[in-house]
Design a protein around this motif. Sequence first.
Motif, PDB file in Angstrom:
ATOM      1  N   ILE A  37       0.826  -1.206   0.000  1.00  0.00           N
ATOM      2  CA  ILE A  37       0.000   0.000   0.000  1.00  0.00           C
ATOM      3  C   ILE A  37       0.863   1.260   0.000  1.00  0.00           C
ATOM      4  O   ILE A  37       0.503   2.274  -0.603  1.00  0.00           O
ATOM      5  N   SER A  38       2.032   1.204   0.647  1.00  0.00           N
ATOM      6  CA  SER A  38       2.901   2.380   0.686  1.00  0.00           C
ATOM      7  C   SER A  38       3.379   2.776  -0.704  1.00  0.00           C
ATOM      8  O   SER A  38       3.561   3.961  -0.998  1.00  0.00           O
ATOM      9  N   ALA A 158       7.862  -6.342  -1.294  1.00  0.00           N
ATOM     10  CA  ALA A 158       6.833  -5.386  -1.728  1.00  0.00           C
ATOM     11  C   ALA A 158       7.440  -4.285  -2.586  1.00  0.00           C
ATOM     12  O   ALA A 158       6.864  -3.877  -3.600  1.00  0.00           O
ATOM     13  N   ALA A 159       8.641  -3.819  -2.186  1.00  0.00           N
ATOM     14  CA  ALA A 159       9.311  -2.772  -2.954  1.00  0.00           C
ATOM     15  C   ALA A 159       9.693  -3.262  -4.347  1.00  0.00           C
ATOM     16  O   ALA A 159       9.511  -2.549  -5.344  1.00  0.00           O
ATOM     17  N   VAL A 160      10.218  -4.481  -4.424  1.00  0.00           N
ATOM     18  CA  VAL A 160      10.626  -5.032  -5.717  1.00  0.00           C
ATOM     19  C   VAL A 160       9.403  -5.264  -6.605  1.00  0.00           C
ATOM     20  O   VAL A 160       9.416  -4.939  -7.808  1.00  0.00           O
ATOM     21  N   LEU A 164       8.827  -3.333 -10.143  1.00  0.00           N
ATOM     22  CA  LEU A 164       8.753  -4.053 -11.413  1.00  0.00           C
ATOM     23  C   LEU A 164       7.335  -4.094 -11.986  1.00  0.00           C
ATOM     24  O   LEU A 164       7.157  -4.058 -13.210  1.00  0.00           O
ATOM     25  N   ILE A 165       6.332  -4.186 -11.111  1.00  0.00           N
ATOM     26  CA  ILE A 165       4.970  -4.451 -11.570  1.00  0.00           C
ATOM     27  C   ILE A 165       4.176  -3.179 -11.835  1.00  0.00           C
ATOM     28  O   ILE A 165       3.525  -3.037 -12.882  1.00  0.00           O
ATOM     29  N   ILE A 166       4.199  -2.230 -10.885  1.00  0.00           N
ATOM     30  CA  ILE A 166       3.323  -1.069 -11.006  1.00  0.00           C
ATOM     31  C   ILE A 166       3.580  -0.258 -12.282  1.00  0.00           C
ATOM     32  O   ILE A 166       2.628   0.060 -13.015  1.00  0.00           O
ATOM     33  N   PRO A 167       4.839   0.076 -12.614  1.00  0.00           N
ATOM     34  CA  PRO A 167       5.043   0.850 -13.852  1.00  0.00           C
ATOM     35  C   PRO A 167       4.615   0.100 -15.111  1.00  0.00           C
ATOM     36  O   PRO A 167       4.167   0.718 -16.088  1.00  0.00           O
ATOM     37  N   HIS A 172      -3.217  -2.335  -9.700  1.00  0.00           N
ATOM     38  CA  HIS A 172      -4.154  -3.429  -9.398  1.00  0.00           C
ATOM     39  C   HIS A 172      -3.418  -4.761  -9.255  1.00  0.00           C
ATOM     40  O   HIS A 172      -3.692  -5.542  -8.327  1.00  0.00           O
ATOM     41  N   VAL A 173      -2.499  -5.016 -10.166  1.00  0.00           N
ATOM     42  CA  VAL A 173      -1.803  -6.308 -10.179  1.00  0.00           C
ATOM     43  C   VAL A 173      -0.959  -6.496  -8.922  1.00  0.00           C
ATOM     44  O   VAL A 173      -0.836  -7.601  -8.391  1.00  0.00           O
ATOM     45  N   ALA A 174      -0.377  -5.398  -8.415  1.00  0.00           N
ATOM     46  CA  ALA A 174       0.411  -5.496  -7.180  1.00  0.00           C
ATOM     47  C   ALA A 174      -0.437  -6.020  -6.035  1.00  0.00           C
ATOM     48  O   ALA A 174       0.002  -6.869  -5.239  1.00  0.00           O
ATOM     49  N   PHE A 175      -1.674  -5.560  -5.935  1.00  0.00           N
ATOM     50  CA  PHE A 175      -2.579  -6.052  -4.897  1.00  0.00           C
ATOM     51  C   PHE A 175      -2.977  -7.510  -5.134  1.00  0.00           C
ATOM     52  O   PHE A 175      -3.092  -8.295  -4.187  1.00  0.00           O
TER      53      PHE A 175
END
Length: 461
Positions: A37-38, A158-160, A164-167, A172-175
């Motif tokens: 979430i951060s 979570a940071a990795v 890699l995923i959010i950009p 949505h996919v990160a969650f």
Amino acid sequence: MSISQRIENLPVKRFHYILLLSAGLGWMFDSMDTGIISFVLPVLMKTWGLTPEQVGNIGSIGLVGMALGAIIGGSIADRVGRKKVFAFTLVMYSIATGLCGLAWSYESLLVFRFLVGFGLGGQLPVAVTLVSEFTPAKHRGKFLVLLESFWAIGWLLAAVISYLIIPAFGWHVAFFIGAIPALYVFYLWKYIPESPRFLEENGRLEEAEAVYRMVAGEDSGSNKANLGVGTGAGVGTQEMGRKVTVDKPSKSRNNTKVNRVTLGELFSKKFLRRTVFLWLLWFGIVYSYYGIFTWLPSILAIKGFSLTKSFSYVIVMTLAQIPGYFTAAFFVDRIGRKPTLATFVLGTATSAFFFGQADSVTMILVFGSLMSFFNLGAWGILYTYTPELYPTRARGTGAGWAAGFGRIGGILAPAVVGRMLGASISTETVFLMFTGVLILVVINVLVLGEETKGRPMDEVA
């Protein structure tokens, strides 16, 4: 000699390391779901046009859930057992994290984050109680700090994932990835036994004896009972990597009524000092942690760094948490809980002050890393300290209420920071506030703290 006393005198066995790894993976998933979430919040600020106050509310609502989850989960764990609460809360927060990926508005995300927080809050004090009740006194501090070190691994994960995923695929996919840990419950249910201290306290003596013999590596012979592994009876199961035959559960119970602890008793003459100490300790550490680290990626973005740069800097700072845990683990059983905790909190306060003054990338990385090093090391000691200050019958309740009260600090901090930034108050002033809170925590430790190094857990009874 009671089973609890025999556990205190055991050498470290293979079981203890496997339990540490098993519970640690659950802890890692907790952290991963909290950390995601951060990294999503800075994206949502732009995508949904959220104000700093709304971002703070999203951070705070999860802490509301954590406060209630800690209180309710800890109390239930003293009644139905540590293992059941551990498993249920794991499933709850994992599914709720996946639901966050389906959020369609600010309000819907608030609801889902509350559910995530409730599950996380219920699991953390119960998990540390379970591990502490299996671990002998001589090694308990080291094991509990190492358990807490899995938090750094989860936050790094979570940071990795976010980097890699959010950009590439969106928030949505990160969650959705955060929902995967729900599958881990099948392993936990099969391979983690119930606490023998809990079983003994509740008169389930044959089951407690069987678990103790398994932990000690003894042949339980004809005295086998349900170890709390799995739900069936009279079947074979793989327990901690070796074959164990589980007979039907014994129905024998000690007829002595279990003296359940109440909230009022936590403030009785016997426990008053410890309860006040722990509640203030939890409040200060939780306030500083969630106020700083929930906002850290967003604060870096406010300072002018791109999201990619902000995420990469936070990854560097997160890596510093790991040696922080190991350093705390080294000292906590050597010089004691009280001096180690005071030193690490003071280090966090000093680092926070200079981080607030940082005006270059080098200073941000150096003092941000030191802040992570000391703050997360302090968390490891906090989770060691808390269960050692209450007897078995009160441990889940006492730890749960302390954590629950502490979450009030976590509820307030993200919202306070959001309002300060929304009112154009500088980040320097924000971190000066955190420095002051942490100095008060150090004073609390020095004045009200008591040393528990090497002391059997139930001596506090």
